[in-house]
Design an enzyme around this catalytic site. Structure first.
Site, mmCIF file in Angstrom:
data_model
loop_
_atom_site.group_PDB
_atom_site.id
_atom_site.type_symbol
_atom_site.label_atom_id
_atom_site.label_comp_id
_atom_site.label_asym_id
_atom_site.label_seq_id
_atom_site.Cartn_x
_atom_site.Cartn_y
_atom_site.Cartn_z
ATOM 1 N N GLU A 62 -28.213 -10.043 -14.286
ATOM 2 C CA GLU A 62 -27.100 -9.125 -14.012
ATOM 3 C C GLU A 62 -26.020 -9.073 -15.095
ATOM 4 O O GLU A 62 -24.870 -9.490 -14.842
ATOM 5 C CB GLU A 62 -26.461 -9.452 -12.658
ATOM 6 C CG GLU A 62 -27.439 -9.314 -11.508
ATOM 7 C CD GLU A 62 -26.769 -9.324 -10.145
ATOM 8 O OE1 GLU A 62 -25.588 -9.660 -10.039
ATOM 9 O OE2 GLU A 62 -27.468 -8.963 -9.172
ATOM 10 N N GLU A 71 -34.120 -9.847 -6.718
ATOM 11 C CA GLU A 71 -33.212 -10.295 -5.651
ATOM 12 C C GLU A 71 -33.088 -9.201 -4.601
ATOM 13 O O GLU A 71 -32.970 -8.020 -4.948
ATOM 14 C CB GLU A 71 -31.786 -10.586 -6.168
ATOM 15 C CG GLU A 71 -31.651 -11.847 -6.964
ATOM 16 C CD GLU A 71 -30.211 -12.093 -7.433
ATOM 17 O OE1 GLU A 71 -29.261 -11.623 -6.786
ATOM 18 O OE2 GLU A 71 -30.061 -12.760 -8.473
HETATM 19 C C1 FCB Z 1 -26.145 -11.264 -7.106
HETATM 20 C C2 FCB Z 1 -26.226 -12.539 -7.911
HETATM 21 C C3 FCB Z 1 -26.606 -13.743 -7.104
HETATM 22 C C4 FCB Z 1 -25.970 -13.730 -5.737
HETATM 23 C C5 FCB Z 1 -26.230 -12.420 -5.039
HETATM 24 C C6 FCB Z 1 -25.687 -12.333 -3.644
HETATM 25 O O1 FCB Z 1 -25.212 -10.408 -7.683
HETATM 26 O O2 FCB Z 1 -27.156 -12.400 -8.960
HETATM 27 O O3 FCB Z 1 -26.265 -14.877 -7.855
HETATM 28 O O4 FCB Z 1 -24.640 -14.017 -5.855
HETATM 29 O O5 FCB Z 1 -25.709 -11.375 -5.797
#
Ligand code: FCB
Length: 462
Positions: free
Chosen positions: A163, A365
């Site tokens: 990110e 994620e």
């Molecule tokens: C993302 C991050 C991760 C976690 C999730 C909820 O932005 O990569 O570390 O905090 O959100």
């Protein structure tokens, strides 16, 4: 089958959020170790000094991963465990920890997916200007080479950065994440270029030093522009959403927060229109040549997808319009974080990205925070997380069945953990952590996920 037989069903974590042991065995501080000591920055003044104490409870956590039946585990390396000064001398004890982790995964038949940078930037390098320093991409190359050389005989799946949107936008523009800066757009543009170049040099270093043929990607944050279901087959609305997804406004706020500012250079070898025109004075003279390195071919695009933050639709007069989620009103389903439950994000996101960038996709994620606790029966019942994940996976399956090349799904997170500025307030785990005792409890969702994995997604239709 929409999900291929070697589909990577996994769960994800990040070093600072779970490891604890913040100063053990030669590790030096990262910008997050500093941020948590800055009064007022973190909910309830919490920190990751101990977090889930994963560093000391590794075997137990590995066994729990095996119990869930994970095929893959996405974790990140803490840069300052391995290179305490950020570059230069190597800390063997730090290397040994990830040896134990990786070997323990492989012994249990779980594929390691390693992320090189998930935000814990060495303070030693921050003191030299961090991402503003033109040498920052070389520092990251050196670190990547050390890691790839050491673990590249056992890790096949790599991600360079997690990110960039968030660590630049939240960390260097808005200042709510480490290192807590509020830089002007001109400096942000310099950071963007240096971070992208760091990614490209890291890809090169991994290819050069890993002995197992690597599959390399990265894990950008992708807030998705979705289409109002009522207009899902209206090509103009779909096109409007796609343009919205990749829109870049060089004069707008938060220039580092979009999709195209990061992904166009990496996949299309160019900056979005307007970026160079506005910021050329901030870029190194070599910026055009740098794009060759930035666009070094990669094997997949990771996508961290939590929600669609709005919908493209038509207004009462039939005109194309955009509706932001904050107008959905009370009663719209939301997670404990307040994020809108919008499963279609896992349909439109992968579709738009694979069309524009022509790359395999891995969902690196996805998940939700909830107000979970241990019930009287000793179990953790989290029906919302099961429902959320079933809905999102069903949309991902729809994308896959329409031909989008999706290779894996990593649930965020394996376990409840330190959620950055939110401290321990948001529980995202498949495993519940009692922070006072460090007792682990598999939530109902973990058991449900095991059946999804065992059936390769077929149980979603049941
Ligand atoms: C993302 C991050 C991760 C976690 C999730 C909820 O932005 O990569 O570390 O905090 O959100």
């Amino acid at each position: 089958m929409p999900f291929s037989k070697d589909f990577s069903w996994g769960a994800a974590t990040a070093a600072y959020q779970i490891e604890g042991a913040h100063d053990a065995d030669g590790k030096t501080p990262s910008v997050w170790d500093r941020m948590v000591r800055w009064p007022g920055k973190i909910h309830l003044g919490e920190n990751g000094d101990v977090a889930c104490d994963h560093y000391n409870r590794l075997e137990e956590d590995l066994d729990l991963m095996a119990e869930i039946g994970l095929k893959g585990y996405r974790f990140s390396f803490a840069w300052t465990r391995i290179l305490p000064e950020g570059t230069g001398s190597i800390n063997e004890a730090g290397l040994a920890f990830y040896d134990r982790l990786i070997d323990g995964l492989l012994e249990r038949g779980i594929q390691p997916w390693g992320t090189l940078f998930h935000w814990c930037y060495p303070v030693a390098l921050y003191a030299k200007g961090g991402w503003l320093n033109p040498e920052s991409s070389d520092w990251f190359r050196e670190y990547s080479a050390v890691v790839a050389k050491h673990y590249g005989d056992r890790i096949q799946n790599w991600m360079t950065l997690n990110e960039p949107q968030m660590f630049i936008n939240l960390g260097h523009d808005i200042g709510v994440h480490a290192p807590g800066l509020k830089l002007p757009p001109s400096d942000l543009a310099r950071c963007v270029h240096n971070v992208l170049l760091a990614h490209g040099k890291s890809v090169q270093a991994i290819r050069e030093h890993a002995s197992l043929k690597p599959r390399i990607g990265w894990a950008p944050a992708l807030g998705v522009s979705a289409v109002d279901p009522e207009y899902a087959s209206d090509p103009e609305v779909v096109q409007h959403a796609k343009e919205g997804q990749f829109h870049f406004n060089p004069d707008g706020n938060f220039i580092a927060n979009g999709s195209s500012i990061w992904c166009d250079p990496v996949f299309l070898k160019k900056y979005p229109d307007g970026f160079v025109e506005r910021f050329e004075a901030q870029l190194p003279k070599s910026w055009e040549a740098d794009l060759e390195m930035i666009a070094a071919p990669i094997d997949f695009c990771g996508m961290n997808v939590y929600a669609a933050w709005g919908q493209h639709t038509r207004d009462a007069d039939g005109n194309l319009s955009y509706r932001h989620e904050n107008t959905y009103g009370e009663g719209f389903p939301r997670t404990f974080f307040g994020w809108p439950v919008t499963p279609e994000a896992l349909y439109w996101g992968p579709k738009f990205f694979s069309e524009r960038y022509n790359t395999p996709i891995v969902i690196t994620e996805n998940g939700m925070s909830a107000h979970d606790w241990v019930s009287l029966d000793g179990q953790v019942h989290d029906p919302q997380r099961i429902d959320f994940t079933a809905r999102y996976l069903t949309e991902l399956k729809r994308a896959a069945s329409e031909g989008v090349d999706v290779r894996g799904y990593f649930h965020w997170s394996l376990m409840d953990n330190f959620e950055w500025a939110e401290g321990y307030k948001q529980r995202f785990g498949l495993i519940h952590i009692d922070y006072a005792t460090q007792k682990r409890t598999l939530k109902d969702s973990a058991k449900w996920y095991r059946t999804v994995i065992e059936s390769n997604g077929a149980s979603l239709d049941a």
